[in-house]
Write a protein that holds these residues in place. Sequence first.
Motif, mmCIF file in Angstrom:
data_model
loop_
_atom_site.group_PDB
_atom_site.id
_atom_site.type_symbol
_atom_site.label_atom_id
_atom_site.label_comp_id
_atom_site.label_asym_id
_atom_site.label_seq_id
_atom_site.Cartn_x
_atom_site.Cartn_y
_atom_site.Cartn_z
ATOM 1 N N MET A 127 45.612 -0.161 46.391
ATOM 2 C CA MET A 127 45.993 0.665 45.228
ATOM 3 C C MET A 127 46.908 1.799 45.693
ATOM 4 N N GLY A 128 47.861 2.155 44.829
ATOM 5 C CA GLY A 128 48.801 3.210 45.158
ATOM 6 C C GLY A 128 48.504 4.512 44.431
ATOM 7 N N LYS A 129 49.202 5.554 44.846
ATOM 8 C CA LYS A 129 49.098 6.859 44.183
ATOM 9 C C LYS A 129 50.455 7.216 43.597
ATOM 10 N N ILE A 130 50.438 7.764 42.392
ATOM 11 C CA ILE A 130 51.671 8.075 41.663
ATOM 12 C C ILE A 130 51.752 9.565 41.394
ATOM 13 N N ALA A 131 52.867 10.177 41.800
ATOM 14 C CA ALA A 131 53.131 11.588 41.498
ATOM 15 C C ALA A 131 54.178 11.667 40.401
ATOM 16 N N VAL A 132 53.863 12.380 39.329
ATOM 17 C CA VAL A 132 54.809 12.615 38.232
ATOM 18 C C VAL A 132 55.308 14.051 38.385
ATOM 19 N N ILE A 133 56.588 14.188 38.735
ATOM 20 C CA ILE A 133 57.116 15.499 39.112
ATOM 21 C C ILE A 133 58.115 16.001 38.077
ATOM 22 N N ASN A 134 57.772 17.126 37.475
ATOM 23 C CA ASN A 134 58.657 17.815 36.525
ATOM 24 C C ASN A 134 59.071 16.932 35.353
ATOM 25 N N ILE A 135 58.111 16.150 34.856
ATOM 26 C CA ILE A 135 58.312 15.376 33.621
ATOM 27 C C ILE A 135 57.131 15.709 32.712
ATOM 28 N N THR A 136 57.231 16.802 31.997
ATOM 29 C CA THR A 136 56.105 17.244 31.159
ATOM 30 C C THR A 136 55.819 16.264 30.032
ATOM 31 N N SER A 137 56.830 15.474 29.663
ATOM 32 C CA SER A 137 56.674 14.567 28.519
ATOM 33 C C SER A 137 55.968 13.264 28.882
ATOM 34 N N PHE A 138 55.910 12.922 30.171
ATOM 35 C CA PHE A 138 55.382 11.607 30.525
ATOM 36 C C PHE A 138 53.900 11.508 30.158
ATOM 37 N N GLY A 139 53.591 10.531 29.317
ATOM 38 C CA GLY A 139 52.217 10.283 28.924
ATOM 39 C C GLY A 139 51.649 11.248 27.904
ATOM 40 N N ARG A 140 52.443 12.199 27.459
ATOM 41 C CA ARG A 140 51.935 13.177 26.491
ATOM 42 C C ARG A 140 51.833 12.559 25.104
ATOM 43 N N GLU A 141 52.938 12.076 24.588
ATOM 44 C CA GLU A 141 52.901 11.407 23.285
ATOM 45 C C GLU A 141 52.353 9.989 23.389
ATOM 46 N N PHE A 142 52.494 9.399 24.576
ATOM 47 C CA PHE A 142 52.075 8.011 24.775
ATOM 48 C C PHE A 142 51.139 7.927 25.974
ATOM 49 N N PRO A 143 49.897 8.386 25.828
ATOM 50 C CA PRO A 143 48.955 8.401 26.960
ATOM 51 C C PRO A 143 48.625 7.014 27.494
ATOM 52 N N GLU A 144 48.936 5.987 26.705
ATOM 53 C CA GLU A 144 48.639 4.631 27.164
ATOM 54 C C GLU A 144 49.402 4.263 28.440
ATOM 55 N N PHE A 145 50.529 4.943 28.681
ATOM 56 C CA PHE A 145 51.285 4.634 29.890
ATOM 57 C C PHE A 145 50.575 5.152 31.141
ATOM 58 N N VAL A 146 49.963 6.318 31.051
ATOM 59 C CA VAL A 146 49.171 6.828 32.173
ATOM 60 C C VAL A 146 47.978 5.910 32.423
ATOM 61 N N GLU A 147 47.324 5.500 31.350
ATOM 62 C CA GLU A 147 46.171 4.599 31.466
ATOM 63 C C GLU A 147 46.567 3.279 32.119
ATOM 64 N N GLU A 148 47.728 2.754 31.737
ATOM 65 C CA GLU A 148 48.201 1.487 32.305
ATOM 66 C C GLU A 148 48.412 1.612 33.808
ATOM 67 N N LEU A 149 49.030 2.716 34.234
ATOM 68 C CA LEU A 149 49.254 2.916 35.667
ATOM 69 C C LEU A 149 47.939 3.057 36.425
ATOM 70 N N GLU A 150 46.996 3.789 35.851
ATOM 71 C CA GLU A 150 45.740 4.019 36.565
ATOM 72 C C GLU A 150 44.899 2.748 36.649
ATOM 73 N N VAL A 151 45.027 1.863 35.669
ATOM 74 C CA VAL A 151 44.301 0.595 35.710
ATOM 75 C C VAL A 151 44.949 -0.366 36.704
ATOM 76 N N ASN A 152 46.289 -0.431 36.700
ATOM 77 C CA ASN A 152 46.990 -1.453 37.473
ATOM 78 C C ASN A 152 47.483 -1.012 38.843
ATOM 79 N N VAL A 153 47.615 0.301 39.041
ATOM 80 C CA VAL A 153 48.204 0.782 40.303
ATOM 81 C C VAL A 153 47.290 1.783 41.004
ATOM 82 N N GLY A 154 47.036 2.921 40.372
ATOM 83 C CA GLY A 154 46.204 3.924 41.025
ATOM 84 C C GLY A 154 46.278 5.268 40.326
ATOM 85 N N LYS A 155 45.781 6.293 41.001
ATOM 86 C CA LYS A 155 45.664 7.625 40.446
ATOM 87 C C LYS A 155 47.026 8.222 40.118
ATOM 88 N N VAL A 156 47.138 8.839 38.931
ATOM 89 C CA VAL A 156 48.355 9.527 38.496
ATOM 90 C C VAL A 156 48.099 11.032 38.529
#
Length: 326
Positions: A1-30
């Motif tokens: 499993m990998g680790k994902i850093a989201v840097i200076n993107i305040t919008s990522f996963g805010r309106e669409f939290p399903e994208f964070v969930e998808e990464l954490e299920v399929n890849v690793g901690k966000v």
Amino acid sequence: MGKIAVINITSFGREFPEFVEELEVNVGKVEKFILPADIPVEELIDLLKGYQYVLLGNYPYFGETFFKQCDLKLIARHGIGFNNIDLKSAKEHNIYVTSIPNEIEMYAVAEQALALTLSISKNIVVADDMVHQGEWNVNRQRIMGIQLTNKVTGIIGYGNIGSCYAQMMQHGLNNKVLVYDPYLSKEVADKDGVTLVELDELLAKSDVVSLHANLTKETTHILNEKNLSKMKTSAILINSGRGDLIDEKALIKVLKEKKIFGYGADVASVEPMLKENELLTLPNVIITPHSSIYNTDCMWQMNRKVVDDVCLVEVGSKPNNIINDM
């Protein structure tokens, strides 16, 4: 499993939290980080040890020193620009760099440029403030504007966004469009009904000048004090490219001296913009916080793209829209 850093993107996963969930299920901690543009590289190296994936905003800069000591497999830019990444060094260290395809962002950015153009020409912000302050009929000369129909628009940089903005001005406001772009062929210009000119001619003849060029050594401060002085005093200047396409000190000078009508931008030389920046004190200036892409259609597609990139690399496949020739 990998680790994902989201840097200076305040919008990522805010309106669409399903994208964070998808990464954490399929890849690793966000993990989300808000970092300063000038973060020391040693601090960046320490912070991202053990991370395989970075989803990256407009800053900070990732260069050779960082890539020598990192564990990354992929940097996925949440945007189309890439001037904050050393692409050659990333390739040498077998790190994919991807960006958002132009077609995802182009309408959003072109619409923002159009909105700024209209807002400056009609003094919308000043007029709105007048109403809120109960000054409906007080000093109405403050909102004396400029009509845009049947005028001349000059575009510096005729890529996807520049050409999209050109269509809006051409077909929406019946503008003649002049273009300065050393890489544009006359055949394409003729097909689109725009006129290729040198920069001096564009600045002298245009009622609206809109910047859509990439930031390179050649285009940094392409509008300096000398070039800005060639514009009409009634002209509007729009920048939705990069802040450093313009010499801001020279821009402040011409605005204060009313040598152009106004300035609208979605970018700045230093972002986030410093409170003491004198542009923020001028009434003929409208600046938005690098927010062209802030609409639900565009944001969903951008989030989908970077998530797909991570998931592809995690299973050993190549991501899409690689920009460092790997």
